[in-house]
Write a protein that holds these residues in place. Sequence first.
Motif, short mmCIF file in Angstrom:
data_model
loop_
_atom_site.label_atom_id
_atom_site.label_comp_id
_atom_site.label_asym_id
_atom_site.label_seq_id
_atom_site.Cartn_x
_atom_site.Cartn_y
_atom_site.Cartn_z
N GLY A 253 -36.80 24.87 24.46
CA GLY A 253 -35.60 25.69 24.56
C GLY A 253 -34.45 25.16 23.71
O GLY A 253 -33.28 25.37 24.05
N THR A 254 -34.77 24.51 22.59
CA THR A 254 -33.73 23.88 21.76
C THR A 254 -33.96 24.21 20.29
O THR A 254 -34.55 23.42 19.54
N PRO A 255 -33.51 25.38 19.86
CA PRO A 255 -33.68 25.74 18.44
C PRO A 255 -32.87 24.81 17.54
O PRO A 255 -31.76 24.39 17.89
N VAL A 256 -33.43 24.49 16.39
CA VAL A 256 -32.71 23.72 15.37
C VAL A 256 -32.01 24.70 14.45
O VAL A 256 -32.61 25.66 13.96
N SER A 257 -30.73 24.48 14.24
CA SER A 257 -29.93 25.40 13.42
C SER A 257 -29.74 24.92 11.99
O SER A 257 -29.42 25.73 11.10
N GLY A 258 -29.91 23.63 11.73
CA GLY A 258 -29.71 23.15 10.38
C GLY A 258 -29.97 21.67 10.24
O GLY A 258 -30.09 20.93 11.24
N LEU A 259 -30.07 21.23 9.00
CA LEU A 259 -30.30 19.83 8.67
C LEU A 259 -29.13 19.30 7.87
O LEU A 259 -28.54 20.02 7.05
N GLU A 260 -28.80 18.05 8.11
CA GLU A 260 -27.72 17.40 7.37
C GLU A 260 -28.34 16.49 6.31
O GLU A 260 -29.24 15.70 6.61
N VAL A 261 -27.85 16.61 5.10
CA VAL A 261 -28.38 15.83 3.98
C VAL A 261 -27.22 15.08 3.33
O VAL A 261 -26.16 15.65 3.06
N ALA A 272 -28.87 24.58 17.84
CA ALA A 272 -28.08 25.79 18.03
C ALA A 272 -27.04 25.64 19.12
O ALA A 272 -26.02 26.35 19.13
N SER A 273 -27.25 24.69 20.04
CA SER A 273 -26.29 24.48 21.12
C SER A 273 -25.14 23.56 20.71
O SER A 273 -24.25 23.27 21.52
N GLY A 274 -25.19 23.07 19.46
CA GLY A 274 -24.08 22.26 18.96
C GLY A 274 -24.30 20.77 19.00
O GLY A 274 -23.40 20.00 18.63
#
Length: 530
Positions: A253-261, A272-274
């Motif tokens: 239940g924890t979608p990933v919204s992005g990656l930091e590079v 997605a939950s911040g």
Amino acid sequence: MLPRSVDAVVIGSGPNGLVSAITLADAGWDVLVLEAADTFGGAVRSTEDGGWISDRFSSNYPLGVASPVIRALELEKFGLKWTHAPLPLVHLLDTDGSAAAIHPDPEDTAKSLGAEHPGDGDAWLRLYQQYVSIREPLLKALLTTWPPIGPGVQLARKLGSAGELLRFARFMAMPMHRMGQELFDGRHGPAIIAGNALHADASLSGAVSGTMGWLLAMLAQDVGFPVAAGGSSAFSGALVRRAERAGALLVGGTPVSGLEVSAGRVTAVHTASGETVAVERAVVADTSAPVLYRELLPEALVPAGLRRDLDERFEWDYPTVKLNFRLSGPIPWLAPEARSAGVVHLAGTADDLVHLSADLDTGRVPSQPFLLIGQTTKSDPTRSPDGAEAVWAYAHLPRGVADDASAEKLAGRMERAIERFAPGFGDLVVARDLQRPSGLESGNAALGLGAVGGGTMQLHQQLIFRPTIGLGSARTFVDGLYLGSSAIHPGGGVHGACGHLAARTALRDASLLGPLTRKLPSATLRHLQK
């Protein structure tokens, strides 16, 4: 609360993601698996309702049984049990009841093929004996390492002379139709190869389509087409327990919204939950290639060549339409062999399937679709109430045709096809559940447009061309970021190889020799994709 920092994050809990997590955790890494869905397993998932068990995506697992990667995990110790139908596979040729069958004993398969055409039984035994002689190095070369130098040398030694090696290379390159013609003189042998080739999505007159049909046919003879006792979730459940035993933390239940590079290296994962999780060593993405490069990475970082390849050249495999049936009794097949088969190909001759393949390749919804049918109760009686049958069937739409109306049209043709080969089938239907391409994708984002293979497995998108022009490995242009799904070599199928290769590459890159072993490949990859 998620941990603030880990050695590695695995995005997605499909079999490839879970194999990656196990491999990294076994090596002592601190591993976090983040899954968007509430349940784990990706496209290896089943549901239970009132005594009926339905495999929602994949169902039969010959590669799961044969894969050296999966075998090494000893999942039987974690609750997995394989079950088999009396016959692994039956291929229906015509409504007169004619059918080709793969029996558990290769001698029985040969007897069946020989009865249809003298000499074809001996041809089958020769084919299978050659497969057995090279099985281990072949499967290791396909599934355990990239590039497959060590297993490739072992395979060459098994084949013997240079002449035999070249003959085998030619054999593997052949189109399905030509392979069937060279191997057999009757109709049944080529039909078995053709039906198995359509498990993948290679054009049946295209290069290497014969390899796909041959390999699945040999696996059917070798290990059968088994299912996981109690539903496909039992397979993924065993992988989950194995990963947790290794020390991995799995969070659903924890979608990933992005990656930091930062400075060319992946440093964190955003949910997605911040929440943000810092990554010390690696991120393995068990996602489709478009999801990784178009949604998870900042657009400005993705090389122009890679973006262009994804937009203009990346090709999904055929959209899938799947019907799940609850039946009051067994399907009354006209072909007696089909009544005890775990998997049925409702297909026709090899020539018929070449015409069907042409329809798919030219954008026409087939009037006589190829059906892959799983009679799961035959393999596992727990799948339905006593006397009833749980059955699924799937067929393909052409690429680019994935709308709900076309799916409904194809589903109607699928049901009429079963009725022709099994009059009275419709009277047995207690309930019918249609999974359209849109529903498959909404149920698992990795199944883009209802494609189940992570992208076409035709030669132009295999090996160093998968998912686009590159090196054929799990590496991406970002240090520490690996694509570990069926979007990379060796492609679709529940074998765990893609996740295994991604994890092994991450471990090698993080070793003392890592700066040396990854420098040239990474530089080459960035150059190719700029």
